[in-house]
Design a protein around this motif. Structure first.
Motif, mmCIF file in Angstrom:
data_model
loop_
_atom_site.group_PDB
_atom_site.id
_atom_site.type_symbol
_atom_site.label_atom_id
_atom_site.label_comp_id
_atom_site.label_asym_id
_atom_site.label_seq_id
_atom_site.Cartn_x
_atom_site.Cartn_y
_atom_site.Cartn_z
ATOM 1 N N GLY A 74 0.797 -1.221 0.000
ATOM 2 C CA GLY A 74 0.000 0.000 0.000
ATOM 3 C C GLY A 74 0.830 1.270 0.000
ATOM 4 N N ALA A 75 2.151 1.141 0.039
ATOM 5 C CA ALA A 75 3.033 2.306 0.121
ATOM 6 C C ALA A 75 3.202 2.973 -1.237
ATOM 7 N N ASP A 76 3.363 4.269 -1.213
ATOM 8 C CA ASP A 76 3.651 5.018 -2.428
ATOM 9 C C ASP A 76 5.158 5.244 -2.487
ATOM 10 N N TYR A 77 5.718 5.180 -3.670
ATOM 11 C CA TYR A 77 7.151 5.360 -3.817
ATOM 12 C C TYR A 77 7.454 5.871 -5.218
ATOM 13 N N VAL A 78 8.653 6.420 -5.371
ATOM 14 C CA VAL A 78 9.072 6.999 -6.648
ATOM 15 C C VAL A 78 9.355 5.880 -7.650
ATOM 16 N N ILE A 79 8.749 5.992 -8.849
ATOM 17 C CA ILE A 79 8.976 4.997 -9.893
ATOM 18 C C ILE A 79 9.774 5.565 -11.067
ATOM 19 N N ALA A 80 9.848 6.895 -11.175
ATOM 20 C CA ALA A 80 10.639 7.527 -12.238
ATOM 21 C C ALA A 80 11.065 8.909 -11.762
#
Length: 152
Positions: free
Chosen positions: A58-64
């Motif tokens: 459920g965590a948000d994280y940087v993908i680009a």
């Protein structure tokens, strides 16, 4: 014929008094995990098992991301898994985003060396960028812009 590889093994208590060789991997039979040794640390470093790792689904994280450089006109961005985008760069009369936004409901911040511009006004706000205007002066813009919101 297949080959069998067997690693050095021992209990958790035995591992606490054991300093393995650099890069040696051993099996902790008490905790059913592996330990990696550096030739100095007694017990080595225990590796986490999948059932012991916090669920990060459920965590948000940087993908680009893009770092600001002279080659990209000092424009940077961070795109998150959720679709959230933060981007910015050097101020110009017309700003073109490196990532297209999903709508025009994004937040714009424009600042100079002394803080946020009070006389900032934008025109032609679109999902691909905006045009800058300073109501206090007709001088060429200088400073920085930042936009936050959801991308396509």
């Amino acid at each position: 014929m297949s080959r069998q590889i067997q690693l050095r093994r021992g209990t958790a208590a035995e591992h606490e008094n054991f300093t393995g060789a650099v890069g040696e991997v051993t099996v902790d039979t008490t905790n059913n995990t592996l330990r990696v040794h550096d030739g100095q640390t007694p017990g080595g470093t225990a590796l986490a098992r999948a059932d012991a790792v916090t669920d990060m689904s459920g965590a948000d994280y940087v993908i680009a991301w893009q770092q600001a450089t002279a080659d990209n006109n000092h424009t940077w961005y961070r795109r998150y898994r959720s679709g959230w985008v933060e981007m910015g760069g050097k101020l110009a009369a017309t700003i073109t985003f490196p990532i297209t936004m999903c709508d025009t409901m994004y937040t714009i911040t424009v600042s100079n060396a002394s803080g946020t511009y009070e006389n900032f006004r934008y025109k032609d706000r679109t999902v691909t960028g905006f045009a800058y205007a300073n109501t206090a002066t007709s001088a060429a813009p200088s400073g920085y812009w930042m936009v936050c919101g959801f991308a396509e």
